[in-house]
Design an enzyme around this catalytic site. Structure first.
Site, PDB file in Angstrom:
ATOM      1  N   GLU A 169       0.553  21.413  -2.973  1.00 11.36           N
ATOM      2  CA  GLU A 169       0.795  20.859  -4.436  1.00 11.36           C
ATOM      3  C   GLU A 169       2.362  20.682  -4.526  1.00 11.36           C
ATOM      4  O   GLU A 169       3.168  21.331  -4.109  1.00 11.36           O
ATOM      5  CB  GLU A 169       0.402  21.867  -5.427  1.00 11.36           C
ATOM      6  CG  GLU A 169       0.779  21.560  -6.994  1.00 11.36           C
ATOM      7  CD  GLU A 169       0.241  22.380  -8.127  1.00 11.36           C
ATOM      8  OE1 GLU A 169      -1.143  22.117  -8.159  1.00 11.36           O
ATOM      9  OE2 GLU A 169       1.160  22.894  -8.814  1.00 11.36           O
ATOM     10  N   ALA A 219       8.078  18.249 -15.273  1.00 12.59           N
ATOM     11  CA  ALA A 219       8.168  19.563 -15.487  1.00 12.59           C
ATOM     12  C   ALA A 219       7.884  19.931 -16.886  1.00 12.59           C
ATOM     13  O   ALA A 219       8.187  19.336 -18.066  1.00 12.59           O
ATOM     14  CB  ALA A 219       9.855  19.591 -15.335  1.00 12.59           C
ATOM     15  N   HIS A 270      -8.200  33.666 -17.761  1.00 10.77           N
ATOM     16  CA  HIS A 270      -7.618  32.999 -18.358  1.00 10.77           C
ATOM     17  C   HIS A 270      -6.784  33.762 -19.224  1.00 10.77           C
ATOM     18  O   HIS A 270      -7.429  34.616 -20.048  1.00 10.77           O
ATOM     19  CB  HIS A 270      -8.151  31.479 -19.171  1.00 10.77           C
ATOM     20  CG  HIS A 270      -7.281  30.702 -19.675  1.00 10.77           C
ATOM     21  ND1 HIS A 270      -6.565  30.808 -20.516  1.00 10.77           N
ATOM     22  CD2 HIS A 270      -7.041  29.456 -19.132  1.00 10.77           C
ATOM     23  CE1 HIS A 270      -5.587  29.754 -20.788  1.00 10.77           C
ATOM     24  NE2 HIS A 270      -5.880  28.963 -19.925  1.00 10.77           N
TER      25      HIS A 270
END
Length: 291
Positions: free
Chosen positions: A17, A51, A147
């Protein structure tokens, strides 16, 4: 190539990634990163949103550069702060750039930005993409430790099943450092009837700012073994770099030998880390994929 075919043809898929450069940075830096990572022959390279997850700016362009280097890109698309028109525009740009694979994400909450009027969960985004008629292969995220906004892992698994049933072909996990969390997660997925391939997300802890920032943001649990490593080498950057690579290598080998469908390496655009780990596990990957 759509990525679901990779999982049909390989026992262990290996990918990296990367993230687009900041608006003030030179594009050449990420171009060099892409070329160096492509030379390591990953099965694909995923490209994050800009970002902070603020929008999808730059993702399609960087994904196109990845494709031009002969590697399949997996482009991130987020929805928490986007409406249908914005997502449709992102999909159209990706399609024009020849991108065939999307990682559909809810995205991070951004202070001060209004929430989407159209999307609440990543499953809503998956359904929307499927309805647009594009031939995208859709991946999604999952969380071996649960999560952060779920009450528990079992509730998170139920929500994950909804997302997978909406049209997801494979899953990439959030980073984790204790493989036992991944193995328990996979058992729960099996019980829930989630049978798409799951790639284990691994991020080598090789710099102090990884410890101080990224781990805190992800909420990842830090095993005692890593805590000792960090404590011993926190102010010794070269030693921490090599120790982090060694730990990640050991973690990956355990995952692969235990039958994980693949490894997705969060390299933070660090080609040295990617190269060293690839050298360490390359023979094992080759042996698995020849079986």
């Amino acid at each position: 190539m759509i990525l679901s075919k990779l999982f049909q043809n390989k026992k262990a898929v290996y990918s990296f990634e990367i993230f687009p450069p900041k608006p003030t940075a030179e594009l050449s830096a990420v171009q060099n990163t892409i070329r160096e990572l492509s030379a390591l022959s990953p099965d694909y390279i995923s490209v994050t949103c800009s970002a902070g997850g603020s929008n999808n700016a730059g993702t399609a362009g960087i994904a196109k550069l990845v494709k031009e280097c002969g590697v399949e890109p997996l482009a991130h698309v987020t929805c928490l702060h986007s409406d249908k028109a914005a997502v449709e525009a992102a999909l159209a740009e990706l399609s024009r750039n020849g991108v065939q694979n999307i990682l559909a994400l809810r995205g991070d909450r951004i202070e001060g930005r209004p929430l989407s009027p159209d999307f609440r969960y990543a499953s809503d985004l998956v359904s929307f993409i499927r309805a647009q008629g594009y031939a995208f292969d859709i991946a999604a995220a999952c969380y071996p430790e649960g999560h952060p906004e779920s009450e528990n892992v079992r509730e998170d698994i139920r929500n994950l099943k909804i997302k997978v049933d909406a049209g997801v072909s494979h899953l990439n996990t959030q980073l984790f450092f204790d493989n036992e969390d991944f193995f328990r997660f996979m058992e729960l997925c099996g019980v829930a009837g989630i049978d798409v391939p799951v790639q284990a997300g691994v991020m080598p802890l090789v710099k102090k700012n990884h410890v101080d920032r990224i781990v805190a943001l992800s909420g990842g649990k830090i095993p005692a073994k890593i805590s000792r490593m960090i404590s011993r080498f926190y102010d010794k950057p070269e030693a921490l770099m090599e120790a982090g690579i060694a730990y990640a290598t050991e973690q990956i080998i355990d995952l692969l030998t235990s039958g994980a469908a693949g490894v997705h390496l969060y390299v933070m655009n660090n080609t040295y880390v990617a190269r060293k780990i690839t050298e360490n596990i390359g023979y094992i990957l080759g042996e698995l994929n020849q079986q």
